[in-house]
Design an enzyme around this catalytic site. Structure first.
Site, PDB file in Angstrom:
ATOM      1  N   GLU A 162       0.849  -1.195  -0.051  1.00  0.00           N
ATOM      2  CA  GLU A 162       0.002   0.095  -0.022  1.00  0.00           C
ATOM      3  C   GLU A 162       0.869   1.094   0.117  1.00  0.00           C
ATOM      4  OE1 GLU A 162      -0.147   2.070   2.743  1.00  0.00           O
ATOM      5  OE2 GLU A 162       1.093   0.982   3.823  1.00  0.00           O
TER       6      GLU A 162
ATOM      7  N   LYS B 126       8.359  -0.623  -2.511  1.00  0.00           N
ATOM      8  CA  LYS B 126       7.558  -0.068  -1.157  1.00  0.00           C
ATOM      9  C   LYS B 126       8.738   0.713  -0.296  1.00  0.00           C
ATOM     10  CE  LYS B 126       4.844   0.677   2.135  1.00  0.00           C
ATOM     11  NZ  LYS B 126       3.958   1.916   2.295  1.00  0.00           N
TER      12      LYS B 126
ATOM     13  N   CYS C 113       5.354   3.998   9.283  1.00  0.00           N
ATOM     14  CA  CYS C 113       6.129   3.513   8.017  1.00  0.00           C
ATOM     15  C   CYS C 113       7.666   3.982   7.722  1.00  0.00           C
ATOM     16  CB  CYS C 113       5.283   3.761   6.589  1.00  0.00           C
ATOM     17  SG  CYS C 113       3.913   2.793   6.491  1.00  0.00           S
TER      18      CYS C 113
END
Length: 496
Positions: A161, A220, A276
């Site tokens: 994501e 990512k 993150c």
């Protein structure tokens, strides 16, 4: 082509909940079930008060909950019935053993993989949605292969994501790109096409990128590392601006107009937070060290070091401006979430600013419009923050539900989160109730347009990357502000 009609998402947190809610909203013919072992979280998803705050999320959930969107603790049934299983569980940075402080802890990912292979039958696509280190999909596949059954066919995909908290719903409805990685075999490509078909309900095909698994997983980590790097870069320039008289906002605007650079993520502040950025950069550092690339690891470690330095530098500035002591002084801290429009506090700079001020004995009165009191106390009571003395939190920290109450009789007001409401407070009212000289420390540059007004009221203003006025009580960068690293908390100043 294999058609996905039922989706199970394991993990009802910040990734799984919003992602699958939007999928259900955009794909009414697909049944989506989000499962979690946390009963209270599932109850919240089924209530009028969702467990997380995101603009627009409640409306999306209510539009399809009970129709094709379900939240449940019956994990095994949801896995058995699903054509596609998303793994969206937490992957925190390890706090023990090999890789401590850098590597991702994959125990929840492994537990999911073992549970999936145990209860599944037939053909299923298993997709890692959590932020995971490179080769996590290979680890999942090895668990599947070692526990396979004649009637079982599990394909593993990577679908990271890229949503940002605070704009998650918008990011999911109108993504810059959707990235899907899988095996380059015929079976792997079949699984990729099936997942692409789900996103093609609302995402243009040109924005759906397919790669091998390695590239998807590394993309990512690299994306978050590059974004974190930009923030640390502009924060390093903010220190230079404060020393020279330049304005970091003007510098950021000038360099951001260069099309090769662009203007996004050039906002100087007290540092980046969230679940993150730090985790992914540290993960990248650990990966480079494991692959014997020490120079690359050192390069990315500097992004984390600069972020820690910025937080500590801001705290030092508060202490020095308050006549080099904050012991026993009331300080109002406005904002505790790591950014506006979210209630998430993970790795929030507010936690570390609070820690440094508590180390000096300051009495903190904290206000945030979305973060619960229990969450604030929990975050500040962690051993690394409370110095293994959680009792000091009850002595030094008060959480208020009113920003004006937080500022009553305070020596200073510190803005740590860029909530829009902080631009609209009645600062004349606040000034009258504060001790004099009254200081504002704007760690997010949200009050720039109010500086003349605030100075006329009588405030002493300190902000990131700019000298507000030559007539303010002078701030000299403290020579004793130490260099720190992410793995080593800053030393306490001796109390006199």
């Amino acid at each position: 082509m294999f058609q996905i009609k039922r989706i199970c998402c394991i993990g009802a947190g910040y990734v799984g909940g919003p992602t699958c809610s939007v999928i259900a909203h955009m794909c009414p013919e697909i049944t989506v079930t989000v499962v979690d072992v946390n009963e209270s979280r599932i109850k919240a998803w089924n209530s009028d008060t969702l467990p997380i705050y995101e603009p627009g999320l409640k409306e999306v959930v209510e539009s399809c909950r009970g129709r094709n969107l379900f939240f449940s603790t019956d994990i095994d049934s949801a896995i058995r019935d699903a054509d596609l299983v998303f793994i969206s569980v937490n992957t925190p940075t390890k706090t023990y053993g090999m890789g401590k402080g850098r590597a991702a802890d994959l125990k929840f990912i492994e537990a999911c993989a073992r549970r999936i292979v145990e209860v599944s039958d037939g053909y299923k696509i298993v997709t890692e949605k959590s932020t995971v280190p490179v080769r996590a999909a290979e680890s999942i596949r090895r668990i599947f292969d070692a526990n396979t059954k004649p009637s079982l066919n599990l394909q593993v995909l990577s679908n990271p994501e890229f949503l940002a908290e605070g704009t998650a719903v918008q990011d999911l409805k109108e993504p810059d790109r959707v990235l899907i990685g899988g095996d380059e075999t015929a079976e792997g490509q079949r699984a990729i096409r099936a997942l692409c078909a789900v996103y093609e309900h609302w995402v243009p095909k040109a924005r759906i990128i397919t790669t091998n698994t390695w590239s998807s997983e590394l993309s990512k980590l690299a994306a978050n590392a590059f974004l974190a790097q930009r923030i640390s870069s502009i924060n390093s320039i903010s220190a230079l601006c404060e020393a020279t008289g330049a304005d970091v906002e003007e510098v950021a605007k000038a360099i951001g107009m260069d099309q090769r650079i662009g203007s996004k993520f050039l906002k100087a502040s007290v540092g980046f937070g969230g679940s993150c950025f730090q985790k992914d950069v540290l993960n990248l550092v650990y990966l480079c060290e494991a692959l014997n690339l020490p120079e690359v690891a050192s390069y990315w470690q500097q992004v984390i070091d600069m972020n820690e330095y910025q937080r500590r530098r801001f705290a030092c500035r508060i202490i020095d401006c308050l006549f080099n002591t904050v012991t026993g002084k009331k300080i109002a801290l406005l904002g505790f979430s790591f950014k506006k429009d979210t209630g998430d506090t993970r790795e929030s700079s507010s936690i570390y600013i609070s820690k440094y001020l508590m180390d000096e004995g300051a009495k903190l009165f904290i206000y945030d419009p979305k973060v619960l009191k229990e969450q604030i106390i929990h975050d500040l009571s962690q051993p690394s923050i409370s110095e293994d003395n959680p009792e000091r939190v009850s002595e030094l920290v008060t959480v208020t539900s009113d920003p004006y109450e937080a500022c009553q009789s305070a020596h200073a007001l510190v803005i740590c989160t860029e909530w829009d409401m902080f631009k609209e407070l009645d600062y004349e009212k606040i000034y009258k109730k504060m001790l004099k000289p009254a200081f504002i420390f704007d760690g997010r540059r949200v009050l720039d347009h109010l500086h003349p007004h605030l100075q006329n009221i009588g405030f002493q203003i300190e902000t990131i990357g700019k000298k507000v006025t030559a007539t303010r009580i002078p701030y000299t960068p403290a020579a004793h502000c130490p260099r720190i690293t992410a793995s080593e908390p800053p030393a306490k100043k001796a109390k006199v």
